[in-house]
Scaffold this active site. Structure first.
Site, PDB file in Angstrom:
ATOM      1  CD  GLN A   1      -2.720   4.582  10.493  1.00 52.43           C
ATOM      2  OE1 GLN A   1      -4.141   4.713  10.626  1.00 52.43           O
ATOM      3  NE2 GLN A   1      -2.074   5.176   9.813  1.00 52.43           N
TER       4      GLN A   1
ATOM      5  NE  ARG B   1      -7.803   6.712   9.675  1.00 48.56           N
ATOM      6  CZ  ARG B   1      -6.912   6.277   8.571  1.00 48.56           C
ATOM      7  NH1 ARG B   1      -5.754   6.183   8.348  1.00 48.56           N
ATOM      8  NH2 ARG B   1      -7.616   6.577   7.433  1.00 48.56           N
TER       9      ARG B   1
ATOM     10  CG  HIS C   1      -4.329  10.541   2.273  1.00 47.39           C
ATOM     11  ND1 HIS C   1      -5.130  10.470   3.299  1.00 47.39           N
ATOM     12  CD2 HIS C   1      -3.276   9.445   2.713  1.00 47.39           C
ATOM     13  CE1 HIS C   1      -5.105   9.414   4.082  1.00 47.39           C
ATOM     14  NE2 HIS C   1      -3.990   8.866   3.789  1.00 47.39           N
TER      15      HIS C   1
ATOM     16  CB  THR D   1      -7.138  -5.018   2.426  1.00 50.58           C
ATOM     17  OG1 THR D   1      -6.171  -4.515   3.435  1.00 50.58           O
ATOM     18  CG2 THR D   1      -6.812  -3.523   1.211  1.00 50.58           C
TER      19      THR D   1
ATOM     20  CE  LYS E   1      -3.569   2.344   7.314  1.00 49.06           C
ATOM     21  NZ  LYS E   1      -4.384   3.117   6.581  1.00 49.06           N
TER      22      LYS E   1
ATOM     23  CG  ASP F   1      -5.791   0.297   3.711  1.00 49.66           C
ATOM     24  OD1 ASP F   1      -5.919  -0.958   4.234  1.00 49.66           O
ATOM     25  OD2 ASP F   1      -4.986   1.012   3.837  1.00 49.66           O
TER      26      ASP F   1
ATOM     27  CD  GLU G   1      -5.485   2.787   0.048  1.00 52.62           C
ATOM     28  OE1 GLU G   1      -4.710   2.141  -0.863  1.00 52.62           O
ATOM     29  OE2 GLU G   1      -5.632   3.111   0.995  1.00 52.62           O
TER      30      GLU G   1
ATOM     31  CG  ASP H   1      -2.073   1.090   1.145  1.00 52.73           C
ATOM     32  OD1 ASP H   1      -2.428   1.251   0.071  1.00 52.73           O
ATOM     33  OD2 ASP H   1      -2.566   1.211   1.921  1.00 52.73           O
TER      34      ASP H   1
ATOM     35  CD  GLU I   1      -6.134   4.530   4.718  1.00 53.27           C
ATOM     36  OE1 GLU I   1      -5.590   3.776   4.141  1.00 53.27           O
ATOM     37  OE2 GLU I   1      -5.660   5.628   5.478  1.00 53.27           O
TER      38      GLU I   1
ATOM     39  CD  GLU J   1      -7.556  12.619   4.095  1.00 52.16           C
ATOM     40  OE1 GLU J   1      -7.092  13.160   3.304  1.00 52.16           O
ATOM     41  OE2 GLU J   1      -7.816  11.353   3.709  1.00 52.16           O
TER      42      GLU J   1
HETATM   43 CA    CA Z   1      -4.126   3.033   2.815  1.00 57.51          CA
END
Ligand code: CA
Length: 411
Positions: free
Chosen positions: A230, A227, A124, A247, A243, A223, A191, A117, A189, A350
């Site tokens: 993480q 948080r 971002h 996925t 993570k 993904d 992607e 990834d 996420e 975000e």
């Molecule tokens: Ca990602």
């Protein structure tokens, strides 16, 4: 003239022809399919009649053998499938091998070899850097020199529709304790994923101009991210258990051949990257892919992939510059796609400014991060030839409550 009567703006018209793997029932064998309109063409069946020279590629029921066959065969198969829909002589055979997409179960389309990834969107990276490291430069010093990435977990790549069980992890509580607990900051996420077909023996970076000789196509990726997990674990070695629990990918892989009309110039690069990443004199692989993020059916973001700083070709070149080879089924994703505007941000982290500014939904509820029962859909499309639309399909998933965790008490 094609005998198939499809509306010209159908995202899965003959300009798209994405490949996937499907079953007709939970105990039936998997088969290779091509999405055409609202139907699925059973390529495993029809190749036995109309494409005997490549019949074996589809016998396994997934895309693995087709991916490994390389670009000349990819082109041959795609041309053949397109041709069937313009040839009255093949109509009966093809029609008898089509079934409504709503009647099949879609599977993970290929065996994922390695999963990487990246972190290729400048918008971002800047927003996340500002939220995670307030007061310092949001972009790390390396960011404009190389596509930052990490090796993820191939074994937890799942197909769209797979429910997401809220994961546990070590988190720090507001009063400073460290506990094992279900994540309270579950995020999505949005992607774009690139699927490697033909292997690369390694020894040198895949040249930028050889991108389409190795990458078969693209899929959409969600993904899933925890948080809080993480944030506590990522120094010094980067993302890990926050993570790797899941996925999700879309079930239809859209060939690069369908995205020629979507190629655009990527953003200007400053400083100029090293030669193996420098696409300023080449035809670069910026792609005008338009993503949408829906939360419980409500669109919360429209991330534009064309604003991504590093292209897929640059990501692939960087992935191999140390001599590493590629295997069929390698998957590398772009990292969260976010544009310059607030409504273009591809994660709740975000969109909610790190949880400080809740996102309002039409039912009157608000979200900072995902709640149990929430459904996330990432979908996308791209401009096709002659004003058509190339659909990228969707990746969908619903959040389920955490499992009970014995020993989940604090320390
Ligand atoms: Ca990602």
């Amino acid at each position: 003239m094609p005998w198939l009567g499809l509306p010209p703006q159908h995202p899965f018209g003959l300009q798209t022809l994405p490949y996937g793997s499907f079953r007709t029932g939970s105990s039936a064998a998997p088969r290779v399919g091509v999405a055409v309109g609202d139907d699925v063409l059973d390529l495993t069946a029809v190749s036995g009649v109309l494409l005997r020279s490549h019949e074996r590629l589809f016998a396994g029921g997934d895309l693995d053998r087709l991916l490994a066959a390389g670009p000349a065969v990819w082109h041959e198969v795609r041309s053949a499938v397109r041709g069937w829909f313009g040839d009255p002589a093949t109509r009966d055979t093809v029609e008898s091998a089509m079934r409504p997409a709503t009647s099949v179960l879609l599977e993970l389309p290929f065996t994922v070899a390695d999963y990487v990834d990246f972190y290729a969107s400048e918008h971002h990276a800047r927003t996340l850097g500002r939220l995670l490291r307030p007061g310092s430069d949001p972009l790390p010093a390396n960011w404009k020199h190389l596509p930052v990435g990490y090796h993820g977990r191939a074994g937890t790549v799942v197909v769209s529709g797979t429910p997401l069980v809220r994961p546990h992890g070590q988190v720090r509580t507001d009063d400073g304790r460290v506990v094992l607990a279900p994540t309270r900051r579950l995020d999505l996420e949005a992607e774009v994923g690139f699927v490697v077909g033909a292997p690369w023996s390694g020894g040198a970076a895949v040249p930028l101009e050889s991108f389409a000789e190795h990458v078969f196509g693209v899929c959409l990726v969600n993904d899933w991210s925890a948080r809080d997990v993480q944030a506590f674990e990522y120094v010094p070695l980067g993302p890990f258990l926050g993570k790797s629990f899941a996925t999700a990918v879309s079930p239809w892989v859209v060939p690069l051949a369908a995205l020629q009309a979507a190629r655009v110039r990527p953003p200007a690069r400053d400083p100029r990257p090293l030669p193996y990443l420098d696409d300023s004199d080449a035809e670069p692989w910026g792609l005008d892919l338009r993503l949408e993020v829906l939360l419980n059916g409500h669109r919360v973001a429209q991330p534009p992939f064309r604003s991504t700083y590093w292209t897929g070709a640059q990501q692939l070149a960087h992935l191999t510059v140390n001599g590493a080879g590629l295997r069929t089924g390698d998957l590398f994703a772009s990292g969260t796609v976010s544009g310059p505007h607030e409504h273009e941000r591809g994660s709740l982290m975000e969109l909610s400014e790190g949880g400080r500014t809740p996102v309002a939904l039409p039912d009157g509820s608000v979200r900072t991060f995902l709640e149990d029962g929430d459904e996330v859909v990432v979908r996308g499309r791209a401009p096709g030839p002659d004003g058509t639309v190339v659909g990228l399909g969707e990746v969908r998933g619903t959040v389920l409550p955490a499992r009970p965790a014995p020993g989940a008490s604090g320390s």
